[in-house]
Design a protein around this motif. Structure first.
Motif, PDB file in Angstrom:
ATOM      1  N   HIS A 150      -3.874 -10.741  37.711  1.00  0.00           N
ATOM      2  CA  HIS A 150      -4.473 -10.292  38.971  1.00  0.00           C
ATOM      3  C   HIS A 150      -3.752 -10.907  40.167  1.00  0.00           C
ATOM      4  CE1 HIS A 150      -7.497  -9.571  42.106  1.00  0.00           C
ATOM      5  NE2 HIS A 150      -7.923  -8.589  41.318  1.00  0.00           N
ATOM      6  N   PRO A 151      -3.602 -10.155  41.252  1.00  0.00           N
ATOM      7  CA  PRO A 151      -2.892 -10.669  42.442  1.00  0.00           C
ATOM      8  C   PRO A 151      -3.466 -11.955  43.012  1.00  0.00           C
ATOM      9  CG  PRO A 151      -3.188  -8.300  42.605  1.00  0.00           C
ATOM     10  CD  PRO A 151      -3.959  -8.736  41.399  1.00  0.00           C
ATOM     11  N   SER A 152      -4.740 -12.219  42.779  1.00  0.00           N
ATOM     12  CA  SER A 152      -5.345 -13.437  43.317  1.00  0.00           C
ATOM     13  C   SER A 152      -4.980 -14.683  42.517  1.00  0.00           C
ATOM     14  CB  SER A 152      -6.868 -13.291  43.345  1.00  0.00           C
ATOM     15  OG  SER A 152      -7.382 -13.123  42.026  1.00  0.00           O
ATOM     16  N   THR A 153      -4.375 -14.478  41.350  1.00  0.00           N
ATOM     17  CA  THR A 153      -3.977 -15.599  40.498  1.00  0.00           C
ATOM     18  C   THR A 153      -2.558 -16.039  40.845  1.00  0.00           C
ATOM     19  OG1 THR A 153      -5.328 -14.710  38.695  1.00  0.00           O
ATOM     20  CG2 THR A 153      -3.697 -16.367  38.106  1.00  0.00           C
ATOM     21  N   LEU A 159       2.397 -14.234  44.725  1.00  0.00           N
ATOM     22  CA  LEU A 159       0.977 -14.544  44.897  1.00  0.00           C
ATOM     23  C   LEU A 159       0.441 -13.643  45.987  1.00  0.00           C
ATOM     24  CD1 LEU A 159      -1.589 -16.196  44.375  1.00  0.00           C
ATOM     25  CD2 LEU A 159      -0.767 -17.870  46.043  1.00  0.00           C
ATOM     26  N   GLY A 160      -0.537 -12.815  45.642  1.00  0.00           N
ATOM     27  CA  GLY A 160      -1.117 -11.898  46.613  1.00  0.00           C
ATOM     28  C   GLY A 160      -0.111 -10.905  47.156  1.00  0.00           C
ATOM     29  N   SER A 194       1.784 -17.007  33.678  1.00  0.00           N
ATOM     30  CA  SER A 194       2.041 -17.032  35.120  1.00  0.00           C
ATOM     31  C   SER A 194       3.523 -17.087  35.442  1.00  0.00           C
ATOM     32  CB  SER A 194       1.335 -18.240  35.753  1.00  0.00           C
ATOM     33  OG  SER A 194      -0.060 -18.162  35.543  1.00  0.00           O
ATOM     34  N   GLN A 481       0.793  -5.344  38.514  1.00  0.00           N
ATOM     35  CA  GLN A 481      -0.453  -5.521  39.275  1.00  0.00           C
ATOM     36  C   GLN A 481      -0.915  -4.213  39.902  1.00  0.00           C
ATOM     37  OE1 GLN A 481       0.731  -8.700  41.916  1.00  0.00           O
ATOM     38  NE2 GLN A 481       0.004 -10.292  40.519  1.00  0.00           N
TER      39      GLN A 481
END
Length: 485
Positions: A150-153, A159-160, A194, A481
């Protein structure tokens, strides 16, 4: 000792989970006890084709499957072991036994006539090349499985939706260093999800996969395979040389590893420890043959004994040819080429590649109905593509274009040779981290989604090919994503 015990228990649990419904003692054998008769039938036909192809190659070149090298040949190989690229000339007499389009065509012939569609479900829209019906994951299940994308991770690359700054990367690398020092496989695998820091990737992969490069057994095993290379010449050596020269050495990113690839691939096809992946009970690209022990025989003699039970060393038994059961296809060396950026010694590359192949890559070129086999990945790709891009599917259908013809070679080589090397390794980080090949069809769909507007303007097959041909500038995480979330 405590860390070793924990890692052993963890890898055993992962092995059992990876087996699914398969016999836990046979988790590495992709084709054993194939439940679908239609898959088993095509599998047998494919195996027969490989046997015939080897026979034909042996007859055409008038060369036996295997013969002992002369003392002069052995001495030359030993002296030039670290410069094999200068020893092997280009070989225009040899062509690959199969390529991605051949395997895709074989898969497209699989059809389950006993399948009864659920009338309550919508019929497929278009663009379905694979006719057999396998139960694949839905988009919602994929989102759940890959929730850490997920982009929030935090990820090492983005990141985002924005590139991670150097300061954050340094903090992440320091954290990764601590994980490496701890040596715990679950933490290394989680960190792979990640993305791995470049300097620590090899350590994290090895820990996540359970490969201990400090174990002297790896060097000892590779030395034994080297001796086999020096002593015995195999017909399939010429296929290895052909593939490395045509595929890897013509690639700007991999040509520097030419000698390393020769060393590792020539060892691989001689390694009988892989034969359990391609036993005669499975869909393998193997044949059973009499290996010439002392002198080369004529191709006719080799042809007559290829599938025979024949005497060897005074006993009667079958011999798998090649010893590993692995027949290299066009592009096979791409499985190994990216590892040149992780390992500078052949024995290290061989140990790491061996585990990657057993867990993942073997399923990308063998025929079975398991979810993470290439057949299941094709079904997942076509299903997800119709879910995400129905308009694109319909448009491509009117053009007579099958999206899978483009996605299949991507998935078959795990995108090696198609993406930039950095992005290939970041994609493989996620395969290892999530212990799943399903990221491949998801990413393949994300490419079509990324270029959907251009695809809708295409007017023929040539336009579509031009739109999806060049993947070198794509960023894996961002596209994944966009498709999943």
């Amino acid at each position: 000792m405590e860390v070793q015990v924990k890692n052993f228990v963890y890898h055993e649990l992962m092995r059992l989970l990876h087996c699914g419904s398969h016999d836990s003692s046979l988790h590495h054998i992709p084709m054993l006890r194939e439940p679908l008769a239609c898959v088993k039938e095509v599998r047998g036909m494919w195996e027969g084709r490989m046997v015939d192809s080897i026979n034909t190659l042996s007859s055409r070149l008038d060369q036996p499957l295997s013969c002992k090298r002369t003392e002069s040949e052995q001495g030359t190989l030993r002296k030039r072991w670290n410069s094999l690229g200068t020893l092997f000339p280009s070989d225009n007499m040899v062509q690959p036994l199969f390529c991605s389009s051949d395997l895709m065509k074989a898969l497209s012939h699989i059809e389950n006539h006993n399948f009864i569609a659920d009338p309550t479900l919508d019929a497929p829209i278009a663009c379905v090349l694979i006719k057999v019906h396998l139960n694949g994951k839905s988009l919602y299940e994929l989102r759940d499985n890959f929730s850490r994308l997920h982009p929030s991770t935090f990820h090492i690359d983005f990141l985002g939706g924005r590139e991670v700054q150097n300061g954050a990367k340094d903090d992440y690398t320091e954290r990764a260093s601590k994980v490496v020092k701890l040596g715990l496989a679950p933490l290394s695998r989680q960190l792979c999800q990640s993305g791995c820091p470049v300097s620590l990737r090899r350590h994290l992969w090895c820990q996540a996969l359970g490969v201990d490069l400090t174990d002297d057994q790896h060097s000892l095993h590779f030395e034994q395979l080297k001796s086999s290379i020096f002593e015995q010449s195999l017909l399939l050596d010429r296929l290895v040389v052909k593939d490395v020269k045509e595929v890897a050495t013509n690639n700007d990113n991999y040509f520097i590893f030419e000698d390393l690839l020769y060393q590792v691939l020539l060892a691989l096809i001689r390694d009988s420890s892989f034969s359990d992946l391609h036993s005669s009970h499975t869909s393998s690209h193997t044949s059973v043959a009499h290996v010439v022990n002392d002198t080369c025989r004529s191709s006719q003699e080799v042809h007559s004994s290829l599938r025979a039970v024949c005497p060897f060393s005074g006993s009667s038994h079958q011999i798998v040819y090649p010893p590993s059961g692995i027949i290299p296809f066009k592009g096979f060396s791409l499985y190994m080429a990216p590892l040149g950026y992780l390992c500078d010694q052949a024995e290290y590359m061989y140990a790491l590649f061996g585990e990657l192949y057993r867990r993942f890559f073997v399923h990308l070129h063998t025929i079975s109905s398991r979810a993470e086999g290439i057949l299941g990945l094709c079904c997942l790709f076509e299903s997800l593509l119709q879910t995400k891009l129905p308009a694109v599917c319909q448009h491509l259908k009117t053009l007579g274009v099958e999206p899978l013809t483009f996605a299949f070679p991507w998935m078959m080589t795990a995108f090696a040779g198609h993406l930039s090397t950095e992005e290939v390794l970041l994609l493989w980080d996620r395969i290892i981290g999530f212990n799943s090949l399903e990221v491949l069809p998801v990413f393949a769909v994300s490419i079509f989604q990324f270029r959907a507007s251009n695809l809708l303007q295409a007017v023929n097959h040539v336009d579509v090919e031009a739109i999806v041909e060049d993947l070198r500038c794509l960023k894996v995480l961002l596209l994944l994503q966009q498709t999943l979330f």
